[in-house]
Design an enzyme around this catalytic site. Sequence first.
Site, PDB file in Angstrom:
ATOM      1  N   ASP A  35      52.348 -23.711 -40.352  1.00 52.81           N
ATOM      2  CA  ASP A  35      53.419 -22.804 -39.963  1.00 52.81           C
ATOM      3  C   ASP A  35      54.534 -23.641 -39.349  1.00 52.81           C
ATOM      4  O   ASP A  35      54.276 -24.686 -38.745  1.00 52.81           O
ATOM      5  CB  ASP A  35      52.914 -21.796 -38.928  1.00 52.81           C
ATOM      6  CG  ASP A  35      53.974 -20.777 -38.534  1.00 52.81           C
ATOM      7  OD1 ASP A  35      54.525 -20.108 -39.416  1.00 52.81           O
ATOM      8  OD2 ASP A  35      54.257 -20.663 -37.327  1.00 52.81           O
ATOM      9  N   GLU A  78      58.131 -23.300 -36.874  1.00 50.80           N
ATOM     10  CA  GLU A  78      59.054 -22.528 -36.054  1.00 50.80           C
ATOM     11  C   GLU A  78      60.418 -23.159 -36.281  1.00 50.80           C
ATOM     12  O   GLU A  78      60.526 -24.367 -36.512  1.00 50.80           O
ATOM     13  CB  GLU A  78      58.660 -22.567 -34.572  1.00 50.80           C
ATOM     14  CG  GLU A  78      57.286 -21.989 -34.276  1.00 50.80           C
ATOM     15  CD  GLU A  78      57.103 -20.536 -34.702  1.00 50.80           C
ATOM     16  OE1 GLU A  78      58.094 -19.767 -34.681  1.00 50.80           O
ATOM     17  OE2 GLU A  78      55.980 -20.157 -35.072  1.00 50.80           O
ATOM     18  N   ASP A 133      68.729 -16.121 -30.012  1.00 48.20           N
ATOM     19  CA  ASP A 133      67.806 -15.227 -30.731  1.00 48.20           C
ATOM     20  C   ASP A 133      66.510 -15.941 -31.086  1.00 48.20           C
ATOM     21  O   ASP A 133      65.426 -15.360 -30.991  1.00 48.20           O
ATOM     22  CB  ASP A 133      68.448 -14.677 -32.010  1.00 48.20           C
ATOM     23  CG  ASP A 133      69.536 -13.658 -31.726  1.00 48.20           C
ATOM     24  OD1 ASP A 133      69.627 -13.179 -30.570  1.00 48.20           O
ATOM     25  OD2 ASP A 133      70.293 -13.342 -32.662  1.00 48.20           O
ATOM     26  N   HIS A 147      60.253 -17.653 -30.027  1.00 49.40           N
ATOM     27  CA  HIS A 147      59.208 -18.680 -29.846  1.00 49.40           C
ATOM     28  C   HIS A 147      59.215 -19.338 -28.477  1.00 49.40           C
ATOM     29  O   HIS A 147      58.306 -20.100 -28.171  1.00 49.40           O
ATOM     30  CB  HIS A 147      59.272 -19.735 -30.950  1.00 49.40           C
ATOM     31  CG  HIS A 147      60.641 -20.255 -31.227  1.00 49.40           C
ATOM     32  ND1 HIS A 147      61.430 -20.845 -30.279  1.00 49.40           N
ATOM     33  CD2 HIS A 147      61.358 -20.231 -32.369  1.00 49.40           C
ATOM     34  CE1 HIS A 147      62.586 -21.192 -30.827  1.00 49.40           C
ATOM     35  NE2 HIS A 147      62.568 -20.818 -32.104  1.00 49.40           N
ATOM     36  N   HIS A 157      53.762 -16.617 -32.134  1.00 46.39           N
ATOM     37  CA  HIS A 157      55.068 -17.160 -32.532  1.00 46.39           C
ATOM     38  C   HIS A 157      55.245 -18.608 -32.110  1.00 46.39           C
ATOM     39  O   HIS A 157      56.370 -19.102 -32.096  1.00 46.39           O
ATOM     40  CB  HIS A 157      56.247 -16.302 -32.042  1.00 46.39           C
ATOM     41  CG  HIS A 157      56.301 -14.963 -32.690  1.00 46.39           C
ATOM     42  ND1 HIS A 157      56.514 -14.803 -34.042  1.00 46.39           N
ATOM     43  CD2 HIS A 157      56.147 -13.718 -32.171  1.00 46.39           C
ATOM     44  CE1 HIS A 157      56.493 -13.509 -34.316  1.00 46.39           C
ATOM     45  NE2 HIS A 157      56.270 -12.846 -33.219  1.00 46.39           N
ATOM     46  N   ASP A 171      49.952 -19.365 -34.579  1.00 46.21           N
ATOM     47  CA  ASP A 171      50.121 -18.595 -35.816  1.00 46.21           C
ATOM     48  C   ASP A 171      49.298 -19.188 -36.961  1.00 46.21           C
ATOM     49  O   ASP A 171      48.824 -18.459 -37.835  1.00 46.21           O
ATOM     50  CB  ASP A 171      51.598 -18.530 -36.201  1.00 46.21           C
ATOM     51  CG  ASP A 171      52.385 -17.585 -35.296  1.00 46.21           C
ATOM     52  OD1 ASP A 171      51.786 -16.978 -34.391  1.00 46.21           O
ATOM     53  OD2 ASP A 171      53.606 -17.460 -35.509  1.00 46.21           O
TER      54      ASP A 171
END
Length: 176
Positions: free
Chosen positions: A10, A12, A56, A61, A153, A158
């Site tokens: 994953d 971020e 945002d 995260h 997150h 994740d």
Amino acid sequence: MPLPSLTVFDVETTGLDPKRGHRIIEIGALRVEHGHIDQTKTFSSLVNPECAIPPDAKRIHHITDDTLRDAPNIMTILPEFLAFAHDSTLVAHNAAFDMGFLDVEKECCWGYVALPECLCTMLLSKSLFPTASRHNLDTLCERFQIPRPPDRHRALADVLLTAQILLKLLDHGHIH
């Protein structure tokens, strides 16, 4: 036929679109060997995106510019991640998103970098549960009664959820 070695991963990011300059800020991965999650084989690294993180993204995260100030850049981390994933098939939830970032970020690395094949747990869920309206990670955690960690997150948290969901999907589809 036994399952191949899998690397569930994953990323971020600073935003949603790598083609608009959004960057990877964390990569997490773990190996699934012979149908079992191997938590002794993990990869986790922050990545300095060499740009500011929009508010945002920080809200999702909780990774800040200060946290990334001394982190290595993608030219260091992507080759290390690909070495970790060597001789395996990649797996991600909504793989088009993660692979889209890897595809753009690989251009930062010296020379040609080949990306491995990637399976998508979201697409697998859609094929196994065609009447379900949602297939996001939270919905699948509810479907399979997998508790969500407090650090949801973040890449490694994740990844563990995705690996657990992958095994549940494979079991549901009788794929071993």
